[in-house]
Design a protein around this motif. Structure first.
Motif, PDB file in Angstrom:
ATOM      1  N   ILE A 355       0.826  -1.201   0.000  1.00  0.00           N
ATOM      2  CA  ILE A 355       0.000   0.000   0.000  1.00  0.00           C
ATOM      3  C   ILE A 355       0.866   1.259   0.000  1.00  0.00           C
ATOM      4  CG2 ILE A 355      -1.628   1.340   1.398  1.00  0.00           C
ATOM      5  CD1 ILE A 355      -2.873  -1.348   2.249  1.00  0.00           C
ATOM      6  N   LEU A 356       1.923   1.257   0.815  1.00  0.00           N
ATOM      7  CA  LEU A 356       2.774   2.442   0.922  1.00  0.00           C
ATOM      8  C   LEU A 356       3.671   2.630  -0.292  1.00  0.00           C
ATOM      9  CD1 LEU A 356       3.736   2.301   4.705  1.00  0.00           C
ATOM     10  CD2 LEU A 356       2.009   3.709   3.594  1.00  0.00           C
ATOM     11  N   GLU A 357       3.786   1.607  -1.140  1.00  0.00           N
ATOM     12  CA  GLU A 357       4.571   1.732  -2.364  1.00  0.00           C
ATOM     13  C   GLU A 357       3.696   1.916  -3.596  1.00  0.00           C
ATOM     14  OE1 GLU A 357       6.948  -1.754  -2.558  1.00  0.00           O
ATOM     15  OE2 GLU A 357       8.155  -1.256  -0.793  1.00  0.00           O
ATOM     16  N   ASP A 358       2.379   1.906  -3.424  1.00  0.00           N
ATOM     17  CA  ASP A 358       1.470   1.984  -4.568  1.00  0.00           C
ATOM     18  C   ASP A 358       1.519   3.377  -5.185  1.00  0.00           C
ATOM     19  OD1 ASP A 358      -0.485   1.584  -6.405  1.00  0.00           O
ATOM     20  OD2 ASP A 358      -2.147   1.527  -4.980  1.00  0.00           O
ATOM     21  N   ARG A 359       1.894   3.465  -6.472  1.00  0.00           N
ATOM     22  CA  ARG A 359       2.021   4.768  -7.122  1.00  0.00           C
ATOM     23  C   ARG A 359       0.676   5.358  -7.512  1.00  0.00           C
ATOM     24  NH1 ARG A 359       1.756   5.352 -12.610  1.00  0.00           N
ATOM     25  NH2 ARG A 359       1.391   3.485 -13.855  1.00  0.00           N
ATOM     26  N   SER A 360      -0.401   4.597  -7.339  1.00  0.00           N
ATOM     27  CA  SER A 360      -1.718   5.125  -7.676  1.00  0.00           C
ATOM     28  C   SER A 360      -2.202   6.141  -6.648  1.00  0.00           C
ATOM     29  CB  SER A 360      -2.736   3.977  -7.785  1.00  0.00           C
ATOM     30  OG  SER A 360      -2.363   3.070  -8.790  1.00  0.00           O
ATOM     31  N   ASP A 740      -6.602   1.223 -10.512  1.00  0.00           N
ATOM     32  CA  ASP A 740      -7.626   1.749  -9.614  1.00  0.00           C
ATOM     33  C   ASP A 740      -8.597   0.670  -9.148  1.00  0.00           C
ATOM     34  OD1 ASP A 740      -8.706   1.342 -12.070  1.00  0.00           O
ATOM     35  OD2 ASP A 740      -9.591   3.320 -12.319  1.00  0.00           O
ATOM     36  N   GLY A 741      -8.122  -0.587  -9.119  1.00  0.00           N
ATOM     37  CA  GLY A 741      -8.936  -1.652  -8.548  1.00  0.00           C
ATOM     38  C   GLY A 741      -8.960  -1.545  -7.032  1.00  0.00           C
ATOM     39  N   MET A 742      -9.705  -2.412  -6.375  1.00  0.00           N
ATOM     40  CA  MET A 742      -9.814  -2.356  -4.927  1.00  0.00           C
ATOM     41  C   MET A 742      -8.447  -2.580  -4.287  1.00  0.00           C
ATOM     42  SD  MET A 742     -13.489  -4.120  -4.051  1.00  0.00           S
ATOM     43  CE  MET A 742     -13.169  -5.642  -4.935  1.00  0.00           C
ATOM     44  N   LEU A 743      -8.039  -1.645  -3.439  1.00  0.00           N
ATOM     45  CA  LEU A 743      -6.670  -1.618  -2.923  1.00  0.00           C
ATOM     46  C   LEU A 743      -6.333  -2.874  -2.126  1.00  0.00           C
ATOM     47  CD1 LEU A 743      -4.042  -0.051  -2.523  1.00  0.00           C
ATOM     48  CD2 LEU A 743      -5.070   1.006  -0.514  1.00  0.00           C
TER      49      LEU A 743
END
Length: 763
Positions: A355-360, A740-743
Motif C-alpha cells: 500500500i505504501l509503495e502503490d504509485r496510484s 484503480d482496482g480495490m486496494l
C-alpha cells in the motif's frame, strides 16, 4: 504446526554414506572466503543429516494421526519421497550455499516484483511457506545479531562489494533461501513441506550460535579484523550498574536462558512462567507459552494509542515485532507469539508495504492510509477469517478510502482540501475509537460514502457539461462530413441548373445538417430529407418526355417538402420566392422541351411510317446508313441504398494540429490496440513535462470523431486526445494508466504474486 514430539525409530543410519563435496568446482573467491565456504558447507550439511531423521519421525507420526485417507496418503508419499531424495536435496543445498558466496553488487541484485494473480490468500500453500521462511529468518536475526554483525563486517573487508545482512553469504537469509530452494522441486503435501521447514528451523536455524562463533574465529585466524571485539570486551570489563531484586533475578535467568539456547539445551519452563526469561519478545521455540490473543490485542491497542500522535506525513511501515519488543522490555515482561499471530503480523506488514509503495495514491493520502496498519492488524488478530471475508467492513472502508484517493492531486495547501480532511478525520476516528468492535468501520464507511456522493455530484455536473460540449462538437463535425458526402454523391459530374445548385447549397445542405445533428442518420426524418434532395436532382435530369407523367405526379409533394425545408432553415422570404420562381422556370422549360420532343417524335414516326410504305412498294435497294447524333450520357443518379453506404463510409476529418508529424502505427501495435480497450472512468497519470504532472480520468470516448476526453477529480477537462495522439502518448509513457482496482484485493494479489516468484526461483 502440529505437535511432533512422538518418536519412532530413527532412519539416519539407513541414509547414504558421508557426502563429499570437496571435489566441487570452487568459485574465484578471496582465500579466506573460500576456506570458510568449504568449512561452513560441511558443518551445515552435518546438521541437515539430523534434520532428515527428525522429519522422518514426525511425518510417520502425523500420518498415523491423519484425519482422512487423502491426507494420510499424502504424508506417507512425502515420507517415501524424502527418503529417496535426501541426497539430492543435500546436493542442491550445498550448491546453493556455494552460490551464496558469489555476492553481486547491489545494482545487479534482482528486485522481486509483484504479479497480480487472482488467488485466494487463506488457503494458499506458497504463502504459508513464505511466512514460515520469513519468520525463521527474523527469529535467527534477533537471536544472533552480534555475531552476525561481526561476520558481515569481516566479509565486507574481503569482498569488493558492500556486505550487509541481506547479502551476507552465511546470513540467515542466505541459509534459509538455500534450503527452501533445495526442497522446492519436491511435489509433497503442504503439511509435510511445512513440517520440513519447521524442523529445519529447529535443527539448523536455531542452532547457529556456535556456527557463527566458529566462522568469526576462522576469519580471525586468517587475519580478518582480529581486534574487532576488543573495544566491546573493554567496555564489558568496566563495572556496570546491576539491577537488584526481581529485576536482577530476571536478568540472571535471561542470561542463563540465552546460554542454554546457544548451546542447544532444552529449557524447562515448568511453573516459572515468564519470570524465568529476560524481558522482551521471545521466539516460539524458547519454551514460553504463546501470548493469549487478548493480551496481544491489549499491547497493540497501547501501540495504537501512542502511534496516533505521530505526524501523518512521517508515517512509514511499522515493524510490529520491534514495537512489541520495546513495549515488553519497558513493561519488564517476556512473551512469545502464537504461530498464527506471528503469521498475521507478517501478512499485514506485507500488505501495507504494498500500500505504501502503490504509485496510484499520492503520498499524503498514502501516509494517512498507512496509519491504519495497527487497527487492521487488531482486526485480523481478533477475526482469523479477515483475509477471506471480501465484505469485511474494515476491508471495505480501506477500499473506499483508496478509491476516493486515486485521482487526488497534491496541492500547495493540501491540508485544507476537503477530501484530505475527510480521510484524515476517518483515520483519526479509527485510531481514537476502535478497540475490538468492528461496527465503527461500518459507521465510518456509511458517513464517508455520503461525503463522496456529495463531492461527486458537484464534479459530475461540470463533467457532464464538458462531455456534452465535446459530444456536440463531435456531432457537428460528423454531420458536416456526412452531409458533404451526400451532396458530393448527388452533384458530382452533373451539370445542374444554377437554381438547383442554389437550392442544394443554400437550403438543403443546412436542412440535412440540422436533421443529422438532431435525429441522426438512422432516423426517418434524415431518410426523408435525403430523398427530397435526390428527387430535386432527378426532377431536373429525368429523361423527357418519357418521365413527364412521373414528374407531374412528384412535383406537388416535392414542392411541399421544399417549402418545409425553407421554413426549417428560416430562409428569408425574398430569397425563398426567388428560388421557387427560378425552379418554376426550370420546370416550365422542361415541360416545353417535353412537348417539343413529343411533337418531333410524332413527326418522325409519321415520316418513318410513310418511308416504310414506299419501301414496301419499291424494289429492294441497298440500305443507306444514317449517322445519328451522339447524346452525352451523365452518371446514373445513385439510389437511396447507395446514398446510405456513402453516409456510412464518410470520414470525419478533425482539425488536430497536435497530430501533425505523428507517424501512423500498425494495427498490431500494442499501444494502438490499447486505445480500443480503455474503459471509461479509468485513471491515468499525465506527464506534460518534469514540472507539470497530474492525474486525470477518461470521462468519455467520442466515437464519431475518435476523441478521448480526460477530466480531473473535480470534473474539469484537462486533456483531449485523438486516437493516434493517445497511442503515441501511451507509447512515450506521457500517459500512464493507474491501477484503480480495490486496494486491499490488489495488495493480497501482490503478496501471492511475490510468493509465486519466490517459488519459481527468483530472489
Amino acid at each position: 504446526m502440529m505437535n511432533e514430539s512422538n518418536k519412532v525409530v530413527s532412519l539416519a543410519e539407513k541414509s547414504a554414506g558421508k557426502l563429499d563435496f570437496s571435489t566441487r568446482k570452487k568459485m574465484p573467491l578471496p582465500p579466506a572466503a573460500a576456506v570458510l565456504r568449504d568449512k561452513a558447507r560441511n558443518l551445515l550439511l552435518e546438521q541437515t543429516k539430523q534434520l532428515f531423521a527428525k522429519v522422518d519421525d514426525s511425518l510417520f507420526s502425523m500420518a498415523e494421526r491423519a484425519h482422512g485417507q487423502e491426507e494420510q496418503d499424502g504424508l506417507f508419499q512425502a515420507l517415501r519421497l524424502l527418503r529417496v531424495e535426501r541426497r539430492k536435496i543435500a546436493e542442491r543445498f550445498a550448491d546453493n550455499l556455494d552460490q551464496a558466496f558469489e555476492v553481486k553488487s547491489p545494482e545487479h541484485e534482482l528486485e522481486q516484483g509483484f504479479a497480480s494473480e487472482n488467488l485466494s490468500l487463506v488457503h494458499n500453500d506458497e504463502l504459508e511457506q513464505l511466512v514460515a521462511a520469513d519468520t525463521m529468518v527474523a527469529n535467527a536475526k534477533r537471536a544472533y545479531a552480534e555475531p552476525l554483525s561481526e561476520l558481515s563486517l569481516r566479509f565486507d573487508t574481503i569482498y569488493p562489494v558492500k556486505i550487509h545482512e541481506k547479502n551476507n553469504p552465511l546470513g540467515p537469509d542466505a541459509i534459509c533461501d538455500a534450503f527452501v530452494d533445495a526442497v522446492r522441486p519436491l511435489d509433497i503435501h503442504i503439511r509435510a513441506r511445512l513440517t520440513l521447514l519447521k524442523k529445519f528451523e529447529q535443527v539448523v536455524m536455531l542452532q547457529l550460535q556456535d556456527f557463527y562463533e566458529l566462522c568469526n574465529r576462522l576469519l580471525v585466524d586468517h587475519g580478518v579484523l582480529p581486534t574487532l571485539r576488543e573495544p566491546r570486551r573493554e567496555a564489558g570489563q568496566q563495572p556496570a550498574r546491576r539491577p537488584s531484586g526481581p529485576a536482577a533475578a530476571g536478568a540472571a535467568a535471561g542470561t542463563g536462558r540465552t546460554q542454554a539456547a546457544a548451546s542447544g539445551q532444552d529449557i524447562n519452563v515448568g511453573a516459572a512462567g515468564s519470570g524465568s526469561f529476560a524481558p522482551g519478545l521471545l521466539p516460539a521455540t524458547a519454551g514460553l507459552a504463546p501470548m493469549p490473543a487478548g493480551d496481544l490485542l491489549a499491547h497493540l491497542g497501547e501501540l495504537q494509542n501512542s502511534a496516533e500522535h505521530q505526524g501523518a506525513a512521517e508515517i512509514q511501515l511499522l515493524n510490529v515485532n520491534e514495537l512489541l519488543q520495546q513495549r515488553l522490555v519497558q513493561a519488564n515482561q517476556a512473551a512469545s507469539l502464537a504461530k498464527v499471530d506471528s503469521d498475521i503480523i507478517k501478512l499485514i506488514e506485507m500488505l501495507f508495504s504494498f500500500i505504501l509503495e502503490d504509485r496510484s495514491l499520492a503520498m499524503p493520502l498514502k501516509s494517512q492510509l498507512g496509519r491504519l496498519q495497527l487497527p487492521l492488524l487488531k482486526v485480523a488478530i481478533a477475526d482469523k477469517s479477515f483475509f477471506s471475508k471480501g465484505g469485511h467492513p474494515a476491508r471495505k472502508l480501506l477500499n473506499e478510502l483508496a478509491d476516493a484517493a486515486t485521482g487526488w492531486q497534491v496541492g500547495d495547501s493540501y491540508e485544507s482540501d476537503p477530501l484530505y480532511r475527510e480521510i484524515s478525520l476517518v483515520v483519526d476516528r479509527v485510531l481514537d475509537e476502535f478497540d475490538q468492535d468492528v461496527n465503527i468501520f461500518s459507521q465510518l464507511l456509511e458517513s464517508f460514502r455520503a461525503f463522496i456522493v456529495r463531492e461527486r455530484k458537484r464534479a459530475e455536473m461540470l463533467e457532464r457539461r464538458v462531455v456534452d460540449e465535446a459530444d456536440g462538437r463531435a456531432k457537428t463535425q460528423a454531420a458536416r462530413a456526412r452531409v458533404a458526402a451526400v451532396m458530393d454523391a448527388l452533384m458530382a459530374e452533373r451539370d445542374l441548373p444554377a437554381v438547383v445548385q442554389d437550392w442544394l447549397h443554400k437550403v438543403w445542405n443546412n436542412v440535412l445538417f440540422l436533421t443529422c445533428v438532431k435525429d441522426g442518420t438512422d432516423s426517418e426524418d434524415w431518410n426523408r430529407d435525403v430523398r427530397t434532395a435526390r428527387d430535386l436532382v432527378w426532377s431536373v435530369q429525368a429523361p423527357m418526355p418519357d418521365s413527364r407523367q412521373q414528374l407531374l405526379g412528384l412535383l406537388p409533394a416535392l414542392q411541399e417538402r421544399l417549402r418545409e425545408g425553407v421554413e426549417a432553415v428560416s430562409l428569408s422570404p425574398f430569397e425563398a420566392r426567388n428560388l421557387f420562381a427560378g425552379l418554376k422556370e426550370v420546370y416550365r422549360e422542361r415541360f416545353a422541351l417535353a412537348q417539343r420532343l413529343a411533337a418531333e417524335r410524332e413527326r418522325l414516326a409519321k415520316e418513318q411510317a410513310e418511308r416504310d410504305l414506299r419501301e414496301a412498294a419499291a424494289p429492294a435497294e441497298t440500305p443507306v446508313a444514317v449517322e445519328q447524333e451522339e447524346v452525352p450520357v451523365e452518371a446514373a443518379l445513385p439510389q437511396m441504398e447507395e446514398l446510405e453506404q456513402v453516409v456510412a463510409q464518410a470520414e470525419v476529418v478533425t482539425a488536430e494540429p497536435e497530430q501533425d508529424g505523428l507517424a501512423s502505427l500498425p494495427e498490431d501495435d500494442p499501444h494502438w490496440q490499447m486505445t480500443f480497450r480503455l474503459a471509461q472512468g479509468s485513471w491515468f497519470e499525465l506527464k506534460r513535462s518534469e514540472e507539470e504532472q497530474f492525474r486525470c480520468r477518461l470521462a468519455a470516448v467520442i466515437r464519431d470523431i475518435d476523441q478521448f476526453i480526460f477530466v480531473n477529480r473535480n470534473g474539469a477537462k484537462v486533456a483531449e486526445f485523438a486516437r493516434l495522439e493517445l497511442a503515441h502518448a501511451l507509447r512515450a509513457a506521457q500517459l500512464m494508466p493507474l491501477d484503480d482496482g480495490m486496494l486491499f484485493e490488489r495488495a493480497l494479489q501482490s503478496v501471492i504474486g511475490s510468493v509465486r516468484q519466490k517459488r519459481d526461483g527468483q530472489k
